[in-house]
Design an enzyme around this catalytic site. Structure first.
Site, PDB file in Angstrom:
ATOM      1  N   LYS A  11      29.890  19.451  68.709  1.00 36.94           N
ATOM      2  CA  LYS A  11      31.330  19.459  68.960  1.00 36.94           C
ATOM      3  C   LYS A  11      31.689  20.651  69.859  1.00 36.94           C
ATOM      4  O   LYS A  11      30.911  21.606  69.970  1.00 36.94           O
ATOM      5  CB  LYS A  11      32.078  19.546  67.619  1.00 36.94           C
ATOM      6  N   TYR A  51      36.455   7.834  65.872  1.00 34.76           N
ATOM      7  CA  TYR A  51      37.089   8.097  64.570  1.00 34.76           C
ATOM      8  C   TYR A  51      38.113   7.009  64.296  1.00 34.76           C
ATOM      9  O   TYR A  51      39.297   7.284  64.145  1.00 34.76           O
ATOM     10  CB  TYR A  51      37.735   9.488  64.558  1.00 34.76           C
ATOM     11  N   ARG A 116      21.290  14.041  58.913  1.00 34.38           N
ATOM     12  CA  ARG A 116      22.369  14.407  57.973  1.00 34.38           C
ATOM     13  C   ARG A 116      21.924  15.538  57.035  1.00 34.38           C
ATOM     14  O   ARG A 116      22.695  16.426  56.692  1.00 34.38           O
ATOM     15  CB  ARG A 116      22.794  13.203  57.119  1.00 34.38           C
ATOM     16  N   THR A 122      30.025  18.341  54.886  1.00 34.89           N
ATOM     17  CA  THR A 122      31.176  18.377  55.804  1.00 34.89           C
ATOM     18  C   THR A 122      31.896  19.725  55.802  1.00 34.89           C
ATOM     19  O   THR A 122      32.286  20.227  56.858  1.00 34.89           O
ATOM     20  CB  THR A 122      32.188  17.270  55.386  1.00 34.89           C
ATOM     21  N   ARG A 133      25.508  23.539  59.245  1.00 33.56           N
ATOM     22  CA  ARG A 133      26.865  23.899  58.842  1.00 33.56           C
ATOM     23  C   ARG A 133      26.889  25.017  57.809  1.00 33.56           C
ATOM     24  O   ARG A 133      27.904  25.681  57.618  1.00 33.56           O
ATOM     25  CB  ARG A 133      27.592  22.658  58.303  1.00 33.56           C
ATOM     26  N   GLU A 167      27.987   3.786  66.783  1.00 37.79           N
ATOM     27  CA  GLU A 167      28.258   4.985  67.584  1.00 37.79           C
ATOM     28  C   GLU A 167      27.302   5.119  68.774  1.00 37.79           C
ATOM     29  O   GLU A 167      27.713   5.564  69.849  1.00 37.79           O
ATOM     30  CB  GLU A 167      28.170   6.226  66.691  1.00 37.79           C
TER      31      GLU A 167
HETATM   32  O1  CDP Z   1      31.454  14.827  59.693  1.00 41.19           O
HETATM   33  P1  CDP Z   1      31.200  14.207  58.332  1.00 41.19           P
HETATM   34  O2  CDP Z   1      30.575  12.836  58.414  1.00 41.19           O
HETATM   35  O3  CDP Z   1      30.429  15.139  57.445  1.00 41.19           O
HETATM   36  O4  CDP Z   1      32.640  14.046  57.636  1.00 41.19           O
HETATM   37  P2  CDP Z   1      33.736  12.868  57.691  1.00 41.19           P
HETATM   38  O5  CDP Z   1      34.215  12.628  56.292  1.00 41.19           O
HETATM   39  O6  CDP Z   1      33.243  11.691  58.454  1.00 41.19           O
HETATM   40  O7  CDP Z   1      34.949  13.553  58.467  1.00 41.19           O
HETATM   41  C1  CDP Z   1      34.893  13.688  59.861  1.00 41.19           C
HETATM   42  C2  CDP Z   1      35.369  15.071  60.248  1.00 41.19           C
HETATM   43  O8  CDP Z   1      36.727  15.222  59.855  1.00 41.19           O
HETATM   44  C3  CDP Z   1      34.658  16.242  59.567  1.00 41.19           C
HETATM   45  O9  CDP Z   1      33.441  16.569  60.198  1.00 41.19           O
HETATM   46  C4  CDP Z   1      35.695  17.341  59.667  1.00 41.19           C
HETATM   47  O10 CDP Z   1      35.619  18.001  60.933  1.00 41.19           O
HETATM   48  C5  CDP Z   1      37.019  16.577  59.605  1.00 41.19           C
HETATM   49  N1  CDP Z   1      37.712  16.648  58.292  1.00 41.19           N
HETATM   50  C6  CDP Z   1      38.815  17.495  58.166  1.00 41.19           C
HETATM   51  O11 CDP Z   1      39.171  18.185  59.119  1.00 41.19           O
HETATM   52  N2  CDP Z   1      39.509  17.576  56.970  1.00 41.19           N
HETATM   53  C7  CDP Z   1      39.155  16.819  55.925  1.00 41.19           C
HETATM   54  N3  CDP Z   1      39.834  16.915  54.781  1.00 41.19           N
HETATM   55  C8  CDP Z   1      38.034  15.959  56.035  1.00 41.19           C
HETATM   56  C9  CDP Z   1      37.333  15.889  57.237  1.00 41.19           C
HETATM   57 MG    MG Z   2      31.372  11.068  59.180  1.00 40.20          MG
END
Ligand code: CDP
Ligand code: MG
Length: 178
Positions: A11, A51, A116, A122, A133, A167
């Site tokens: 990112k 997204y 992953r 996340t 992370r 994707e």
């Molecule tokens: O990226 P990942 O698959 O781990 O998480 P996701 O549930 O698919 O969410 C996508 C992205 O949304 C995350 O990587 C975060 O940057 C963001 N996010 C956020 O800003 N606030 C939240 N409560 C949940 C996700």
């Molecule tokens: Mg995701």
């Protein structure tokens, strides 16, 4: 058994912090291979699809955020998962388009799960040491919500094989694979 392909995005925050080499070398040493790679300034068109505000995505994202808030005794003011999903989607579009990202396709057995695992949770506050992370930044749902922005976590990686297939097709065309 077939090799898998998974999409990884470094990112804009990862690019700006000069962590491209570090992130790539961590994935590379697992034995997975890069079969596509480019620098992109993502616009609305691709981000709306990447997204996509689906019921499933919003539900999972809401469950993760809600269980963290409950554990920490924080308020969780969202009644409806689509409401939180919509809000996060617009914050994500903003953060993903604030500068160039690196898009990559990694290939190998169990590619989706292996990536992953290296990426980690996340929320950087919860991601364990040794993960990307977990090692390189400090951020949380709480901080991000307070500042009305997306959680900074350096990297995106497809979360399952179906998402990966979708994707990979979204970010790359056939001629870009090697
Ligand atoms: O990226 P990942 O698959 O781990 O998480 P996701 O549930 O698919 O969410 C996508 C992205 O949304 C995350 O990587 C975060 O940057 C963001 N996010 C956020 O800003 N606030 C939240 N409560 C949940 C996700
Ligand atoms: Mg995701």
């Amino acid at each position: 058994m077939e090799k898998e392909r998974t999409l990884v995005l470094i990112k804009p925050d990862g690019v700006q912090r000069g962590l491209m080499g570090e992130i790539i070398s961590r994935i590379e040493r697992t034995g997975l291979k890069i079969v596509g790679m480019k620098m992109v300034l993502a616009g609305d068109e691709i981000l709306d699809k990447h997204y996509a505000l689906t019921d499933e995505w919003a539900r999972e994202l809401t469950e993760k955020s809600k269980s963290t808030a409950e554990k920490e005794g924080r308020d969780f003011p969202f009644e409806n998962h689509m409401e939180l999903g919509g809000m996060i989607q617009s914050r994500l579009k903003k953060s993903l388009s604030e500068g160039p990202a690196i898009a990559m396709i990694w290939e190998g057995f169990h590619a989706v799960q292996i990536v992953r695992k290296i990426v980690g949770h996340t929320e950087p506050k919860q991601s364990v040491p040794g993960t990307i992370r977990g090692d390189f930044l400090l951020d949380s749902y709480e901080l991000a919500d307070k500042e009305e922005r997306a959680v900074k976590n350096l990297i995106h990686a497809s979360s399952d094989l179906n998402e990966a297939k979708r994707e990979v097709g979204l970010w790359f065309v056939e001629e870009e694979f090697f």
